[in-house]
Scaffold this active site. Sequence first.
Site, PDB file in Angstrom:
ATOM      1  N   ASP A  49       3.040  -0.017   6.986  1.00 18.08           N
ATOM      2  CA  ASP A  49       3.974   0.967   6.405  1.00 18.08           C
ATOM      3  C   ASP A  49       5.127   1.409   7.308  1.00 18.08           C
ATOM      4  O   ASP A  49       5.468   2.600   7.345  1.00 18.08           O
ATOM      5  CB  ASP A  49       3.192   2.208   5.945  1.00 18.08           C
ATOM      6  CG  ASP A  49       2.244   1.901   4.798  1.00 18.08           C
ATOM      7  OD1 ASP A  49       2.081   0.730   4.452  1.00 18.08           O
ATOM      8  OD2 ASP A  49       1.648   2.848   4.249  1.00 18.08           O
TER       9      ASP A  49
ATOM     10  N   CYS B  21      -2.805   5.730   6.438  1.00 17.15           N
ATOM     11  CA  CYS B  21      -2.855   4.318   6.040  1.00 17.15           C
ATOM     12  C   CYS B  21      -3.361   3.395   7.133  1.00 17.15           C
ATOM     13  O   CYS B  21      -4.015   2.396   6.839  1.00 17.15           O
ATOM     14  CB  CYS B  21      -1.512   3.886   5.476  1.00 17.15           C
ATOM     15  SG  CYS B  21      -1.247   4.642   3.846  1.00 17.15           S
TER      16      CYS B  21
ATOM     17  N   LYS C 205       1.436  -1.695  -1.849  1.00 17.16           N
ATOM     18  CA  LYS C 205       0.263  -0.927  -2.297  1.00 17.16           C
ATOM     19  C   LYS C 205       0.698   0.384  -2.929  1.00 17.16           C
ATOM     20  O   LYS C 205       1.838   0.828  -2.722  1.00 17.16           O
ATOM     21  CB  LYS C 205      -0.696  -0.676  -1.129  1.00 17.16           C
ATOM     22  CG  LYS C 205      -0.077   0.169  -0.031  1.00 17.16           C
ATOM     23  CD  LYS C 205      -1.027   0.317   1.136  1.00 17.16           C
ATOM     24  CE  LYS C 205      -0.349   0.992   2.304  1.00 17.16           C
ATOM     25  NZ  LYS C 205       0.150   2.346   2.021  1.00 17.16           N
TER      26      LYS C 205
HETATM   27  C1  VGL Z   1       0.922   7.302   3.817  1.00 17.44           C
HETATM   28  C2  VGL Z   1       0.867   9.455   3.053  1.00 17.44           C
HETATM   29  C3  VGL Z   1       1.217   9.050   1.787  1.00 17.44           C
HETATM   30  C4  VGL Z   1       0.773   6.341   4.958  1.00 17.44           C
HETATM   31  C5  VGL Z   1       1.277   6.872   2.555  1.00 17.44           C
HETATM   32  O1  VGL Z   1       1.409   5.277   4.954  1.00 17.44           O
HETATM   33  O2  VGL Z   1       0.024   6.662   5.908  1.00 17.44           O
HETATM   34  N1  VGL Z   1       0.715   8.584   4.052  1.00 17.44           N
HETATM   35  N2  VGL Z   1       1.422   7.753   1.546  1.00 17.44           N
END
Ligand code: VGL
Length: 195
Positions: free
Chosen positions: A15, A141, A102
């Site tokens: 991410d 994540c 995702k």
């Molecule tokens: C994430 C919060 C909401 C992450 C993704 O990538 O850790 N955190 N969506």
Amino acid sequence: MRVRLGLRDALIVVDMQKDFMPGGALPVPEGDRIVPVLNEYIKLFAESGLPVFFTRDWHPQNHISFKGHGGIWPPHCVADTEGAAFHDDLEIPADNKFIISKGTSRDFDAYSGFQDTPLEALLRERGIKRVFIGGVATDYCVKNTLLGALNLGFQAFLLTDAIKGVDVNPGDSRKAIEFMLEKGAIALELSDLKI
Ligand code: VGL
Ligand code: ZN
């Protein structure tokens, strides 16, 4: 510790998107600082002919994780928006790389790169046994992707110099790291891989 990369290894970069960087919609403090380190890992894996997987949060506009739609997060990483794009300096190899989206359906969230994605199948097809995981956020994540890998029977290395957390509550990232190590993750940094 010394770890030599082999044919059954893969890198998973979690991410590293603009919305998770300082100035983004859901910023991870200092999230941009790990880009150069991740680039070093990417180069090592790519030069060894090993696959690199990039997960990305890829939400619909009205996603269930968003405030006002049942969730706790500000809207972030809406599919095909600038905020969902990877950090400009992240060096994505031309070949042998895979983008894993995702959290793509409105009614489900996915903190793990394995949740409703082809990630496991892609790893198994390639005979991968060990995954090396860095990115953001340590306490969401990264943690869930790493625990997902362990649950599926992969050996999982946590790249401790290439992760950053959000720390909604102070200490969340530290606790997440402790938890991952307790569950069997192996802490690793770049110098451990330099052979
Ligand atoms: C994430 C919060 C909401 C992450 C993704 O990538 O850790 N955190 N969506
Ligand atoms: Zn999200």
